[in-house]
Design a protein around this motif. Structure first.
Motif, PDB file in Angstrom:
ATOM      1  N   PHE A 180      23.552  27.569  -2.269  1.00 25.76           N
ATOM      2  CA  PHE A 180      22.416  27.898  -1.669  1.00 25.76           C
ATOM      3  C   PHE A 180      22.703  28.637  -0.416  1.00 25.76           C
ATOM      4  CE2 PHE A 180      19.839  25.177  -4.302  1.00 25.76           C
ATOM      5  CZ  PHE A 180      18.891  25.885  -4.489  1.00 25.76           C
ATOM      6  N   GLY A 181      23.699  28.088   0.387  1.00 22.60           N
ATOM      7  CA  GLY A 181      24.217  28.896   1.759  1.00 22.60           C
ATOM      8  C   GLY A 181      24.577  30.363   1.234  1.00 22.60           C
ATOM      9  N   ILE A 182      25.232  30.368   0.237  1.00 17.93           N
ATOM     10  CA  ILE A 182      25.940  31.653   0.082  1.00 17.93           C
ATOM     11  C   ILE A 182      24.768  32.737  -0.299  1.00 17.93           C
ATOM     12  CG2 ILE A 182      27.125  32.976  -1.705  1.00 17.93           C
ATOM     13  CD1 ILE A 182      29.261  30.783  -1.767  1.00 17.93           C
ATOM     14  N   VAL A 183      23.931  32.164  -1.104  1.00 12.44           N
ATOM     15  CA  VAL A 183      22.788  33.102  -1.713  1.00 12.44           C
ATOM     16  C   VAL A 183      21.957  33.497  -0.565  1.00 12.44           C
ATOM     17  CG1 VAL A 183      20.587  33.170  -3.064  1.00 12.44           C
ATOM     18  CG2 VAL A 183      22.633  31.801  -3.866  1.00 12.44           C
ATOM     19  N   LEU A 184      21.637  32.484   0.554  1.00 13.25           N
ATOM     20  CA  LEU A 184      20.852  32.793   1.753  1.00 13.25           C
ATOM     21  C   LEU A 184      21.499  33.823   2.459  1.00 13.25           C
ATOM     22  CD1 LEU A 184      19.335  29.319   2.812  1.00 13.25           C
ATOM     23  CD2 LEU A 184      18.372  31.300   1.405  1.00 13.25           C
ATOM     24  N   SER A 185      22.666  33.786   2.825  1.00 15.26           N
ATOM     25  CA  SER A 185      23.371  34.765   3.534  1.00 15.26           C
ATOM     26  C   SER A 185      23.229  36.114   2.893  1.00 15.26           C
ATOM     27  CB  SER A 185      24.847  34.144   4.075  1.00 15.26           C
ATOM     28  OG  SER A 185      25.740  34.659   3.015  1.00 15.26           O
ATOM     29  N   LEU A 186      23.630  36.257   1.797  1.00 15.45           N
ATOM     30  CA  LEU A 186      23.563  37.294   0.842  1.00 15.45           C
ATOM     31  C   LEU A 186      22.282  37.934   1.051  1.00 15.45           C
ATOM     32  CD1 LEU A 186      25.073  37.197  -2.532  1.00 15.45           C
ATOM     33  CD2 LEU A 186      25.504  38.629  -0.862  1.00 15.45           C
ATOM     34  N   LEU A 187      21.246  37.021   1.110  1.00 17.62           N
ATOM     35  CA  LEU A 187      19.920  37.417   1.101  1.00 17.62           C
ATOM     36  C   LEU A 187      19.651  37.972   2.498  1.00 17.62           C
ATOM     37  CD1 LEU A 187      18.047  37.219  -1.297  1.00 17.62           C
ATOM     38  CD2 LEU A 187      16.931  35.212  -0.455  1.00 17.62           C
ATOM     39  N   TYR A 188      19.983  37.382   3.495  1.00 18.64           N
ATOM     40  CA  TYR A 188      19.673  37.804   4.654  1.00 18.64           C
ATOM     41  C   TYR A 188      20.185  39.105   4.971  1.00 18.64           C
ATOM     42  CZ  TYR A 188      19.635  37.949   9.755  1.00 18.64           C
ATOM     43  OH  TYR A 188      19.850  38.159  10.989  1.00 18.64           O
ATOM     44  N   GLU A 189      21.652  39.385   4.769  1.00 17.37           N
ATOM     45  CA  GLU A 189      22.119  40.631   4.977  1.00 17.37           C
ATOM     46  C   GLU A 189      21.621  41.706   4.148  1.00 17.37           C
ATOM     47  OE1 GLU A 189      24.336  40.842   7.303  1.00 17.37           O
ATOM     48  OE2 GLU A 189      25.077  38.847   7.781  1.00 17.37           O
ATOM     49  N   SER A 190      21.334  41.491   2.710  1.00 17.97           N
ATOM     50  CA  SER A 190      20.626  42.466   1.768  1.00 17.97           C
ATOM     51  C   SER A 190      19.269  42.937   2.489  1.00 17.97           C
ATOM     52  CB  SER A 190      20.302  41.898   0.557  1.00 17.97           C
ATOM     53  OG  SER A 190      21.433  41.383   0.030  1.00 17.97           O
ATOM     54  N   LEU A 191      18.388  42.038   2.994  1.00 19.86           N
ATOM     55  CA  LEU A 191      17.057  42.217   3.766  1.00 19.86           C
ATOM     56  C   LEU A 191      17.504  43.388   4.838  1.00 19.86           C
ATOM     57  CD1 LEU A 191      14.950  38.996   3.530  1.00 19.86           C
ATOM     58  CD2 LEU A 191      14.799  40.941   2.266  1.00 19.86           C
ATOM     59  N   GLU A 192      18.521  42.858   5.587  1.00 16.10           N
ATOM     60  CA  GLU A 192      18.966  43.974   6.695  1.00 16.10           C
ATOM     61  C   GLU A 192      19.100  45.292   6.073  1.00 16.10           C
ATOM     62  OE1 GLU A 192      20.352  43.618  10.792  1.00 16.10           O
ATOM     63  OE2 GLU A 192      18.793  42.382   9.812  1.00 16.10           O
ATOM     64  N   PHE A 193      19.873  45.329   5.124  1.00  9.37           N
ATOM     65  CA  PHE A 193      20.269  46.639   4.291  1.00  9.37           C
ATOM     66  C   PHE A 193      18.825  47.302   3.923  1.00  9.37           C
ATOM     67  CE2 PHE A 193      21.099  49.096   0.480  1.00  9.37           C
ATOM     68  CZ  PHE A 193      21.912  50.002   1.106  1.00  9.37           C
ATOM     69  N   PHE A 439      25.012  39.204  -8.059  1.00 11.31           N
ATOM     70  CA  PHE A 439      24.723  37.740  -8.159  1.00 11.31           C
ATOM     71  C   PHE A 439      23.715  37.568  -9.427  1.00 11.31           C
ATOM     72  CE2 PHE A 439      22.631  34.036  -6.862  1.00 11.31           C
ATOM     73  CZ  PHE A 439      23.520  33.085  -6.938  1.00 11.31           C
ATOM     74  N   ILE A 440      22.281  38.200  -8.932  1.00 10.86           N
ATOM     75  CA  ILE A 440      21.339  37.857  -9.726  1.00 10.86           C
ATOM     76  C   ILE A 440      21.583  38.414 -11.288  1.00 10.86           C
ATOM     77  CG2 ILE A 440      18.883  38.731 -10.107  1.00 10.86           C
ATOM     78  CD1 ILE A 440      18.563  39.270  -7.348  1.00 10.86           C
ATOM     79  N   VAL A 441      22.003  39.453 -11.501  1.00 13.69           N
ATOM     80  CA  VAL A 441      22.631  39.880 -12.825  1.00 13.69           C
ATOM     81  C   VAL A 441      23.090  38.784 -13.657  1.00 13.69           C
ATOM     82  CG1 VAL A 441      23.492  41.470 -14.552  1.00 13.69           C
ATOM     83  CG2 VAL A 441      21.951  42.140 -12.574  1.00 13.69           C
ATOM     84  N   THR A 442      24.270  38.462 -13.001  1.00 15.07           N
ATOM     85  CA  THR A 442      25.336  37.466 -13.610  1.00 15.07           C
ATOM     86  C   THR A 442      24.672  36.095 -13.757  1.00 15.07           C
ATOM     87  OG1 THR A 442      26.396  36.754 -11.543  1.00 15.07           O
ATOM     88  CG2 THR A 442      27.511  38.450 -13.024  1.00 15.07           C
ATOM     89  N   LEU A 443      23.857  35.726 -12.753  1.00 16.23           N
ATOM     90  CA  LEU A 443      23.065  34.215 -12.901  1.00 16.23           C
ATOM     91  C   LEU A 443      21.979  34.422 -13.991  1.00 16.23           C
ATOM     92  CD1 LEU A 443      22.576  31.902 -11.165  1.00 16.23           C
ATOM     93  CD2 LEU A 443      20.556  32.980 -10.439  1.00 16.23           C
ATOM     94  N   LEU A 444      21.298  35.653 -14.131  1.00 13.79           N
ATOM     95  CA  LEU A 444      20.261  35.843 -15.274  1.00 13.79           C
ATOM     96  C   LEU A 444      21.021  35.558 -16.852  1.00 13.79           C
ATOM     97  CD1 LEU A 444      17.861  38.059 -14.031  1.00 13.79           C
ATOM     98  CD2 LEU A 444      17.641  35.638 -14.280  1.00 13.79           C
ATOM     99  N   LEU A 445      22.275  36.055 -16.759  1.00 12.79           N
ATOM    100  CA  LEU A 445      23.054  36.395 -17.748  1.00 12.79           C
ATOM    101  C   LEU A 445      23.684  34.930 -18.410  1.00 12.79           C
ATOM    102  CD1 LEU A 445      25.393  39.459 -17.916  1.00 12.79           C
ATOM    103  CD2 LEU A 445      23.902  38.636 -19.607  1.00 12.79           C
ATOM    104  N   ASN A 446      24.242  34.248 -17.332  1.00 10.89           N
ATOM    105  CA  ASN A 446      24.624  32.921 -17.553  1.00 10.89           C
ATOM    106  C   ASN A 446      23.577  31.961 -18.013  1.00 10.89           C
ATOM    107  OD1 ASN A 446      27.167  33.811 -16.823  1.00 10.89           O
ATOM    108  ND2 ASN A 446      27.146  32.764 -14.978  1.00 10.89           N
ATOM    109  N   ILE A 447      22.258  31.941 -17.234  1.00 10.34           N
ATOM    110  CA  ILE A 447      21.326  31.007 -17.499  1.00 10.34           C
ATOM    111  C   ILE A 447      20.876  31.470 -19.040  1.00 10.34           C
ATOM    112  CG2 ILE A 447      18.756  30.382 -17.186  1.00 10.34           C
ATOM    113  CD1 ILE A 447      19.508  30.847 -14.136  1.00 10.34           C
TER     114      ILE A 447
END
Lengths: 461, 269
Positions: A180-193, A439-447
């Motif tokens: 969750f922490g990794i996702v959140l940090s990804l999300l945070y930096e991505s929003l910045e971008f 991350f989102i693509v591989t997550l969806l593929l895995n699920i």
């Protein structure tokens, strides 16, 4: 005495409580001949836990928040004029202060810091004494409480089991929370971008050139963040070329191993195939870059294709395909073996040949499992980095020609984040946005793949 | 296992049968070093249902699987002796096992429909053997086979549904329909009712009775009442030997071998 010293005392106290409670419980068992509900070792363990856990919890909490408390108290004791402003100034002040206190640097540059050092030291040692004393007190109370409560019918075993359950649950939570922490940090930096570059441009733009101008008078570094060539390159290498290599080879080797190979041959061949999965990807990387890529280029030249790149999608993709083979083959192997033998017998008894049986009955029956395996393999291939970094190139071409150089999401992330980078430019931040998409693509593929595999498993339970 | 098997008791009525569809002579089957079937000779008559009975592990299923060479699929199994179908040795190198299995069909202990539609389950055999020339031809074969298996009325409106969605008894009749779709001469049934409830069993037994005469049928069963109900010929196996072979009525009312009598009267097995 430092906090570590106190922790050691607590540990010794806990061990002492263990021994004391254990002996007391054992004495109960002997004295009145009453049946102990729990064996003495559980009484001991329960006392150990009661003595150790609360104190340990206190010390850990303090070690997380303590630094800030000490720092702000130190600053509060400084005269108004010597206090640093909030924000960056405060951070550098505290950084320097801590470095002096820890002995990392011999003396402070800032006289204000030098003045703060003794105050900091004193505050810190006061707090350490307080917390350490509290911890020892907690350990004494916990151990004593357990000791007093150890009676013949005390259910120590049940309590210890409960603590064990909680500990195991916490251990599993660590992995989940980290994710969750990794996702959140990804999300945070991505929003910045995305506050700098429009998501629409990122997702639909076809021009990728992340060099941004550092000075306003620079030319040619406008920065374009259309990620389509990257997505295309990733799909082209990971989901098209690699799969063209891996699916037929993996499937056929699985069919051979499950249906045709004699048990002796299978015993040798299957582990050999699985060794492929153990080869470090970097080894595949230079195999692709130094052997396959030049061979592909020479071959293209020899059949008269001019301008074949020495870094080609074909080279990276085919080596990646080889790497994925054991993945697909072992998934297909599992699903083929899971098809009931009665199905195979039924088909053979109809007069079908082994290959007809495989083609018309076994593979269709195992198909969901095989598809699930392929999806997992795709998700692994598009996240694979080393091979593409070394062999696919860095040019963000939007091309379907496998002899040209293309680049992938992962290869770009590596390039964007290696070397000296400023961490507030769109260029660097774009790596996080790319990572998020991946991350989102591989997550969806895995699920999806796991759901497919699971549904299939249930069908044959 | 005894070195010299006791002499098989063959009733006179069967000794001079000249209408044998399949004949086995001195057939032995080994699993590795273990001998599962010991020098068995038997004639299977094309007009009757022949039942193989005997306690578990007596080799009756193993022996049945020799008739369409299904033992070939087991690596460690080895068959000795001679089995003929219409005078042709089926273990001869010239015998094509694909054609043999088209002529000698098999129904298994547990219903094993393919995970395909009901229609495709039936069409499977005709398709691999190239029997049907056209779609309408295939439709006809599917309908005939299902009708003969007594399943047509139950499934005619849902031929597209999966064969595995049927009930156990229906699945087993689907498997029988699948076997007769390639128009075999012999149908081997390996305890076809052991996984079915009594009502489904009754239906399958009724079906076997209807199929009698059109196909030579050999059924393995551990259920003596079933053998008595559906068969006209019974062979009793024990410890890999064929102990006695005769008309079903005779075997059950007037067994000649001691071991048969003990088994029929429930003294062992």
């Amino acid at each position: 005495m430092s906090l570590g010293g106190f922790a050691l005392v607590v540990l010794v106290l806990a061990i002492a409580s263990y021994a004391a409670a254990r002996m007391r419980a054992a004495a109960f068992g002997r004295a009145d001949g009453a049946r102990l509900h729990s064996r003495p070792v559980y009484h001991g363990t329960w006392a150990f836990v009661l003595a150790l856990l609360p104190a340990l919890l206190l010390v850990s909490v303090w070690s997380i928040i303590g630094g800030n408390i000490v720092a702000s108290q130190t600053l509060a004791q400084l005269p108004e004029a010597a206090r640093p402003a909030a924000g960056i100034a405060r951070e550098t002040f505290l950084g320097e202060l801590r470095a002096v206190v820890d002995g990392t640097i011999a003396a402070a540059f800032d006289p204000n810091v030098a003045a703060a050092v003794p105050i900091y030291r004193q505050t810190q040692s006061q707090w350490t004494l307080l917390i350490g004393g509290l911890a020892i007190l907690l350990a004494l109370i916990g151990g004593g409480y357990a000791w007093m409560h150890s009676k013949a019918d005390f259910r120590a075993r049940t309590n210890v089991e409960r603590i064990a359950t909680i500990l195991l649950a916490v251990a599993s939570l660590v992995a989940i929370l980290t994710t969750f922490g990794i996702v959140l940090s990804l999300l945070y930096e991505s929003l910045e971008f995305f506050s700098r570059v429009s998501p629409l441009e990122f997702i639909f733009g076809t021009h990728w050139s992340p060099q941004t101008a550092i000075r306003s008078d620079q030319v040619g570094s406008t920065g374009a963040f259309g990620a389509v060539p990257l997505f295309w390159g990733t799909i082209f290498i990971g989901a098209v070329i690699a799969m063209l290599v891996a699916i037929p080879l993996g499937l056929m080797s699985a069919i051979y191993l499950t249906q045709y190979a004699r048990p002796g041959a299978r015993k040798v061949l299957k582990p050999l195939l699985e060794i492929l999965a153990g080869v470090p990807t970097v080894v595949y990387g230079y195999f692709a870059a130094l052997t396959v890529a030049p061979a592909v280029r020479d071959f293209a030249m020899s059949i008269g294709i001019a301008g074949a790149s020495s870094e080609s999608a074909l080279a990276a993709g085919s080596v990646m395909g080889i790497m994925i083979i054991p993945f697909i083959s072992s998934m297909a192997d599992d699903s083929l073996s899971a098809v009931p033998g009665a199905m195979r017998d039924g088909s053979l008894a109809m007069g079908a040949t082994p290959s007809e049986t495989i083609k018309r009955v076994l593979v269709p029956a195992a198909l969901p499992g095989i598809v699930g395996g392929v999806l997992l393999a795709v998700s692994r291939a598009i996240g694979e980095t080393m091979i593409v970094v070394m062999a696919a190139g860095q040019a963000a071409n939007l091309t379907a020609n496998p002899l040209e150089s293309v680049t992938t999401v992962t290869a770009q992330i590596v390039q964007l984040l290696t070397g000296d980078q400023e961490f507030d430019s769109a260029k660097t931040l774009s790596a996080f946005a790319l990572g998020l998409v991946l991350f989102i693509v591989t997550l969806l593929l895995n699920i999806y793949a796991l759901a497919v595999v699971k549904r299939y498993r249930e069908a044959y339970e | 296992m005894a070195e010299a098997p006791e002499e098989t008791v063959v009733h006179d009525e069967l000794k001079f049968a000249n209408d044998s569809k399949m004949t086995a002579r001195d057939v032995s089957v080994y699993y590795g070093a273990k001998k599962a079937v010991d020098r068995v000779s038997i004639d299977v008559d094309s007009h009757f249902v022949t039942a193989f009975i005997g306690p578990s592990g007596c080799g009756k299923s193993t022996f049945l699987r020799c008739f369409n060479r299904m033992n070939d699929t087991i690596d460690i199994a080895r068959v000795e002796g001679d089995i003929q179908l219409d005078g042709e040795n089926i273990y001869d190198t010239r015998m094509d096992v694909v054609q043999l299995r088209a002529r000698v069909g098999m129904v298994f202990q547990k219903p094993n429909p393919f995970p395909k539609s009901i229609y495709e389950n039936i069409a499977y055999g005709p398709r691999i053997h190239g029997i049907a020339d056209s779609k309408s031809d295939m439709d006809r074969i599917v309908e005939t086979s299902l009708t003969r298996a007594g399943l047509w009325n139950e499934v005619k409106d849902r031929l597209d549904e999966s064969g595995t969605a049927l009930s156990g008894g229906q699945q087993q009749r689907l498997c029988i329909a699948r076997a007769i779709a390639v128009d075999p001469e012999v149908i081997l049934m390996d305890e076809p009712c052991s996984a079915l409830d009594p009502i489904a069993t009754a239906k399958v037994e009724e079906l076997i009775d209807e199929l009698r005469g059109r196909y030579a049928i050999v059924i393995v069963t551990h259920n003596m009442q079933q053998a008595a109900r559906v068969s006209q010929r019974t062979a009793f196996f024990h410890l890999g030997n064929l102990v006695e072979y005769g008309p079903t009525e005779e075997i059950f009312t007037n067994p000649r071998a001691d071991r048969t009598r003990d088994y029929i009267t429930g003294r062992f097995g």
